[in-house]
Design a protein around this motif. Structure first.
Motif, short mmCIF file in Angstrom:
data_model
loop_
_atom_site.label_atom_id
_atom_site.label_comp_id
_atom_site.label_asym_id
_atom_site.label_seq_id
_atom_site.Cartn_x
_atom_site.Cartn_y
_atom_site.Cartn_z
N LYS A 13 -8.36 3.74 -13.83
CA LYS A 13 -7.42 4.48 -13.00
C LYS A 13 -7.65 4.12 -11.77
O LYS A 13 -6.96 3.85 -10.74
N ILE A 14 -9.09 4.29 -11.40
CA ILE A 14 -9.52 4.08 -9.98
C ILE A 14 -9.58 2.73 -9.58
O ILE A 14 -9.22 2.30 -8.40
N THR A 15 -9.92 1.90 -10.46
CA THR A 15 -9.55 0.28 -10.20
C THR A 15 -8.33 0.13 -9.70
O THR A 15 -8.04 -0.92 -8.78
N GLU A 16 -7.33 0.55 -10.64
CA GLU A 16 -5.68 0.31 -10.45
C GLU A 16 -5.37 0.98 -8.85
O GLU A 16 -4.67 0.35 -8.22
N LYS A 17 -5.92 2.32 -8.46
CA LYS A 17 -5.93 2.62 -7.17
C LYS A 17 -6.29 1.71 -6.30
O LYS A 17 -5.76 1.51 -4.98
N ILE A 18 -7.26 1.12 -6.42
CA ILE A 18 -8.16 0.43 -5.31
C ILE A 18 -7.17 -0.77 -5.29
O ILE A 18 -6.93 -1.23 -3.95
N GLU A 19 -6.98 -1.64 -6.13
CA GLU A 19 -5.89 -2.69 -6.18
C GLU A 19 -4.53 -2.36 -5.49
O GLU A 19 -4.17 -3.12 -4.53
N ASN A 20 -4.03 -1.02 -5.68
CA ASN A 20 -2.90 -0.66 -5.07
C ASN A 20 -2.87 -0.75 -3.45
O ASN A 20 -2.26 -1.11 -2.66
N GLN A 60 -7.90 5.96 3.08
CA GLN A 60 -7.47 6.40 1.40
C GLN A 60 -8.39 5.38 0.66
O GLN A 60 -8.83 5.74 -0.49
N LEU A 61 -8.48 4.17 0.81
CA LEU A 61 -8.97 2.99 0.15
C LEU A 61 -10.81 3.40 0.18
O LEU A 61 -11.29 3.54 -1.12
N ASN A 62 -11.18 3.86 1.18
CA ASN A 62 -12.55 4.17 1.09
C ASN A 62 -12.80 5.38 0.37
O ASN A 62 -13.94 5.31 -0.41
N GLU A 63 -12.04 6.37 0.29
CA GLU A 63 -12.11 7.61 -0.66
C GLU A 63 -12.48 7.30 -2.08
O GLU A 63 -12.93 7.58 -2.71
N VAL A 64 -11.27 6.21 -2.29
CA VAL A 64 -11.39 5.84 -3.71
C VAL A 64 -12.31 4.98 -3.99
O VAL A 64 -12.99 5.05 -5.22
N VAL A 65 -12.95 4.14 -3.12
CA VAL A 65 -14.11 3.32 -3.55
C VAL A 65 -15.58 4.34 -3.86
O VAL A 65 -16.21 4.02 -4.48
#
Length: 146
Positions: A13-20, A60-65
């Motif tokens: 799920k996290i990988t998908e969010k990063i790609e998005n 937001q990307l940084n938070e997910v990373v």
């Protein structure tokens, strides 16, 4: 409960969010380049708004990373007390102390993935099976910890 399946689901799920987020940033940058015209101030205002959107997406990307870094360090080993990486069953539901992802479904089970900074995690921290706690007048019993 198979904690490895839960951990794998969260990683996916996290990988998908990063790609998005990466795709959204790329698309927004592309539209930023497409807005060139001779409109003067309107062009600059639109360009600034797009840049603010890119900055917001980047944050937001940084938070997910950061979530991904936390999850990569986690193992599926069992816990005897509630801590980061523990899967907790209370009389109200299943909670996986990891990162804040909300509801996930693994092996037909609804599991709430919450960060160790969440109020619920902080109250349960260090507790063991059979102990009780209360949050917002909602009393819960810890039935099982994996």
């Amino acid at each position: 409960m198979n904690k490895q399946n839960i951990l794998n689901s969260i990683k996916t799920k996290i990988t998908e969010k990063i790609e998005n987020f990466e795709n959204l940033i790329a698309e927004t940058r592309a539209s930023n380049n497409d807005t060139k015209s001779s409109m003067g101030d309107k062009y600059e205002t639109g360009r600034e708004m797009l840049q603010q959107e890119i900055n917001n997406l980047q944050r937001q990307l940084n938070e997910v990373v950061n979530q991904q870094v936390i999850v990569q360090k986690m193992t599926s080993e069992s816990s005897v007390k509630i801590q980061n990486g523990a899967l907790v069953k209370t009389d109200k539901g299943l909670f996986y102390i990891s990162v804040s992802l909300g509801m996930i479904i693994v092996d037909h089970q609804k599991i709430m993935a919450i960060s160790e900074e969440a109020p619920l995690s902080k109250i349960m921290a260090g507790m063991k099976e059979g102990e009780t706690f209360s949050l917002n007048n909602n009393h819960q019993i810890i039935e099982k910890i994996w």
